[in-house]
Design a protein around this motif. Structure first.
Motif, PDB file in Angstrom:
ATOM      1  N   UNK A 274     -13.855  41.907  36.202  1.00 40.80           N
ATOM      2  CA  UNK A 274     -14.695  41.675  35.026  1.00 40.80           C
ATOM      3  C   UNK A 274     -14.445  42.723  33.949  1.00 40.80           C
ATOM      4  N   UNK A 275     -14.831  43.950  34.205  1.00 36.77           N
ATOM      5  CA  UNK A 275     -14.950  44.915  33.117  1.00 36.77           C
ATOM      6  C   UNK A 275     -13.632  45.524  32.645  1.00 36.77           C
ATOM      7  N   UNK A 276     -12.642  45.660  33.500  1.00 42.12           N
ATOM      8  CA  UNK A 276     -11.341  46.159  33.042  1.00 42.12           C
ATOM      9  C   UNK A 276     -10.402  45.019  32.657  1.00 42.12           C
ATOM     10  N   UNK A 277     -10.853  43.769  32.886  1.00 39.33           N
ATOM     11  CA  UNK A 277      -9.999  42.608  32.620  1.00 39.33           C
ATOM     12  C   UNK A 277     -10.634  41.640  31.616  1.00 39.33           C
ATOM     13  N   UNK A 278     -11.654  42.115  30.874  1.00 32.79           N
ATOM     14  CA  UNK A 278     -12.299  41.281  29.868  1.00 32.79           C
ATOM     15  C   UNK A 278     -12.811  39.960  30.432  1.00 32.79           C
TER      16      UNK A 278
ATOM     17  N   UNK B 292     -19.247  38.807  47.910  1.00 32.25           N
ATOM     18  CA  UNK B 292     -18.222  38.075  48.633  1.00 32.25           C
ATOM     19  C   UNK B 292     -17.439  37.243  47.630  1.00 32.25           C
ATOM     20  N   UNK B 293     -16.107  37.254  47.735  1.00 32.99           N
ATOM     21  CA  UNK B 293     -15.240  36.478  46.850  1.00 32.99           C
ATOM     22  C   UNK B 293     -14.350  35.593  47.710  1.00 32.99           C
ATOM     23  N   UNK B 294     -14.466  34.286  47.544  1.00 36.25           N
ATOM     24  CA  UNK B 294     -13.705  33.308  48.337  1.00 36.25           C
ATOM     25  C   UNK B 294     -13.837  33.587  49.835  1.00 36.25           C
ATOM     26  N   UNK B 295     -15.048  33.956  50.277  1.00 38.61           N
ATOM     27  CA  UNK B 295     -15.334  34.144  51.694  1.00 38.61           C
ATOM     28  C   UNK B 295     -14.981  35.509  52.254  1.00 38.61           C
ATOM     29  N   UNK B 296     -14.483  36.420  51.416  1.00 38.69           N
ATOM     30  CA  UNK B 296     -14.103  37.752  51.869  1.00 38.69           C
ATOM     31  C   UNK B 296     -15.036  38.782  51.241  1.00 38.69           C
ATOM     32  N   UNK B 297     -15.596  39.645  52.075  1.00 34.73           N
ATOM     33  CA  UNK B 297     -16.445  40.721  51.562  1.00 34.73           C
ATOM     34  C   UNK B 297     -15.595  41.680  50.739  1.00 34.73           C
ATOM     35  N   UNK B 298     -16.126  42.074  49.607  1.00 33.76           N
ATOM     36  CA  UNK B 298     -15.422  42.985  48.695  1.00 33.76           C
ATOM     37  C   UNK B 298     -16.311  44.180  48.369  1.00 33.76           C
ATOM     38  N   UNK B 299     -15.686  45.282  47.995  1.00 31.17           N
ATOM     39  CA  UNK B 299     -16.426  46.412  47.445  1.00 31.17           C
ATOM     40  C   UNK B 299     -16.882  45.987  46.060  1.00 31.17           C
ATOM     41  N   UNK B 300     -18.176  45.883  45.870  1.00 32.36           N
ATOM     42  CA  UNK B 300     -18.732  45.314  44.654  1.00 32.36           C
ATOM     43  C   UNK B 300     -18.264  46.056  43.407  1.00 32.36           C
ATOM     44  N   UNK B 301     -18.363  47.370  43.400  1.00 27.35           N
ATOM     45  CA  UNK B 301     -18.005  48.112  42.183  1.00 27.35           C
ATOM     46  C   UNK B 301     -16.516  48.007  41.872  1.00 27.35           C
ATOM     47  N   UNK B 302     -15.666  48.063  42.880  1.00 24.32           N
ATOM     48  CA  UNK B 302     -14.228  47.898  42.633  1.00 24.32           C
ATOM     49  C   UNK B 302     -13.929  46.503  42.111  1.00 24.32           C
TER      50      UNK B 302
ATOM     51  N   UNK C 212     -27.501  38.924  34.036  1.00 25.39           N
ATOM     52  CA  UNK C 212     -26.195  39.289  34.584  1.00 25.39           C
ATOM     53  C   UNK C 212     -25.078  38.579  33.820  1.00 25.39           C
ATOM     54  N   UNK C 213     -25.241  37.291  33.559  1.00 24.04           N
ATOM     55  CA  UNK C 213     -24.238  36.553  32.779  1.00 24.04           C
ATOM     56  C   UNK C 213     -24.104  37.175  31.387  1.00 24.04           C
ATOM     57  N   UNK C 214     -25.223  37.513  30.779  1.00 23.39           N
ATOM     58  CA  UNK C 214     -25.175  38.167  29.465  1.00 23.39           C
ATOM     59  C   UNK C 214     -24.426  39.497  29.532  1.00 23.39           C
ATOM     60  N   UNK C 215     -24.660  40.275  30.595  1.00 19.85           N
ATOM     61  CA  UNK C 215     -23.976  41.564  30.754  1.00 19.85           C
ATOM     62  C   UNK C 215     -22.472  41.365  30.918  1.00 19.85           C
ATOM     63  N   UNK C 216     -22.075  40.370  31.713  1.00 22.22           N
ATOM     64  CA  UNK C 216     -20.654  40.065  31.873  1.00 22.22           C
ATOM     65  C   UNK C 216     -20.044  39.747  30.508  1.00 22.22           C
ATOM     66  N   UNK C 217     -20.673  38.826  29.786  1.00 23.32           N
ATOM     67  CA  UNK C 217     -20.102  38.366  28.519  1.00 23.32           C
ATOM     68  C   UNK C 217     -20.130  39.425  27.426  1.00 23.32           C
ATOM     69  N   UNK C 218     -21.012  40.406  27.567  1.00 21.08           N
ATOM     70  CA  UNK C 218     -21.054  41.521  26.611  1.00 21.08           C
ATOM     71  C   UNK C 218     -20.144  42.672  27.029  1.00 21.08           C
ATOM     72  N   UNK C 219     -19.551  42.577  28.233  1.00 23.72           N
ATOM     73  CA  UNK C 219     -18.731  43.675  28.729  1.00 23.72           C
ATOM     74  C   UNK C 219     -19.554  44.914  29.027  1.00 23.72           C
ATOM     75  N   UNK C 220     -20.814  44.716  29.406  1.00 23.45           N
ATOM     76  CA  UNK C 220     -21.757  45.820  29.604  1.00 23.45           C
ATOM     77  C   UNK C 220     -21.934  46.123  31.093  1.00 23.45           C
ATOM     78  N   UNK C 221     -21.090  46.999  31.612  1.00 20.24           N
ATOM     79  CA  UNK C 221     -21.104  47.366  33.034  1.00 20.24           C
ATOM     80  C   UNK C 221     -22.425  48.015  33.428  1.00 20.24           C
ATOM     81  N   UNK C 222     -22.961  48.881  32.584  1.00 14.54           N
ATOM     82  CA  UNK C 222     -24.215  49.570  32.895  1.00 14.54           C
ATOM     83  C   UNK C 222     -25.355  48.572  33.052  1.00 14.54           C
ATOM     84  N   UNK C 223     -25.471  47.628  32.133  1.00 17.60           N
ATOM     85  CA  UNK C 223     -26.523  46.607  32.233  1.00 17.60           C
ATOM     86  C   UNK C 223     -26.340  45.776  33.492  1.00 17.60           C
TER      87      UNK C 223
END
Length: 105
Positions: A52-56, A36-46, A13-24
């Motif tokens: 990550x992927x639209x913000x490098x 969950x981000x800072x204690x708040x449930x989030x829509x994972x794909x959004x 997963x870390x490798x996929x983040x750093x490669x910008x590889x959303x599919x992987x």
């Protein structure tokens, strides 16, 4: 110096983040995986698109515990810049990630 996570799913997963590889990244998740981000449930794909992927987004892992399923990392993206973050991953018996919990460390 960057630490390589020992858990294979988390390392991939870390490798996929750093490669910008959303599919992987998505291939590493169970159906219905949650985040969950800072204690708040989030829509994972959004969230992954926005943070990550639209913000490098990139992760530099500083340390790990729990067999590589809990990380402290410097995370940076084009929106927020750099910040120290914590990451916890719940991995199922098949080696897929079913839960990501992140936030500022």
């Amino acid at each position: 110096m960057s630490v390589t996570p020992t858990d294979p799913a988390v390392r991939a997963l870390v490798d996929a983040v750093n490669a910008g590889d959303r599919t992987a990244f998505l291939d590493l998740l169970t159906p219905g995986a949650t985040l969950s981000d800072d204690g708040t449930e989030r829509d994972l794909q959004q969230w992954i698109d926005r943070e990550i992927f639209h913000a490098n987004g990139r992760m530099d892992v500083l340390s790990e515990t729990d067999g590589g399923r809990s990380l402290t990392a410097d995370f940076r993206n084009d929106t927020w810049g750099a910040m120290r973050t914590s990451w916890r991953f719940t991995v199922d018996d098949g080696g897929k990630i079913r839960r990501i919990t992140t936030g500022q460390a």
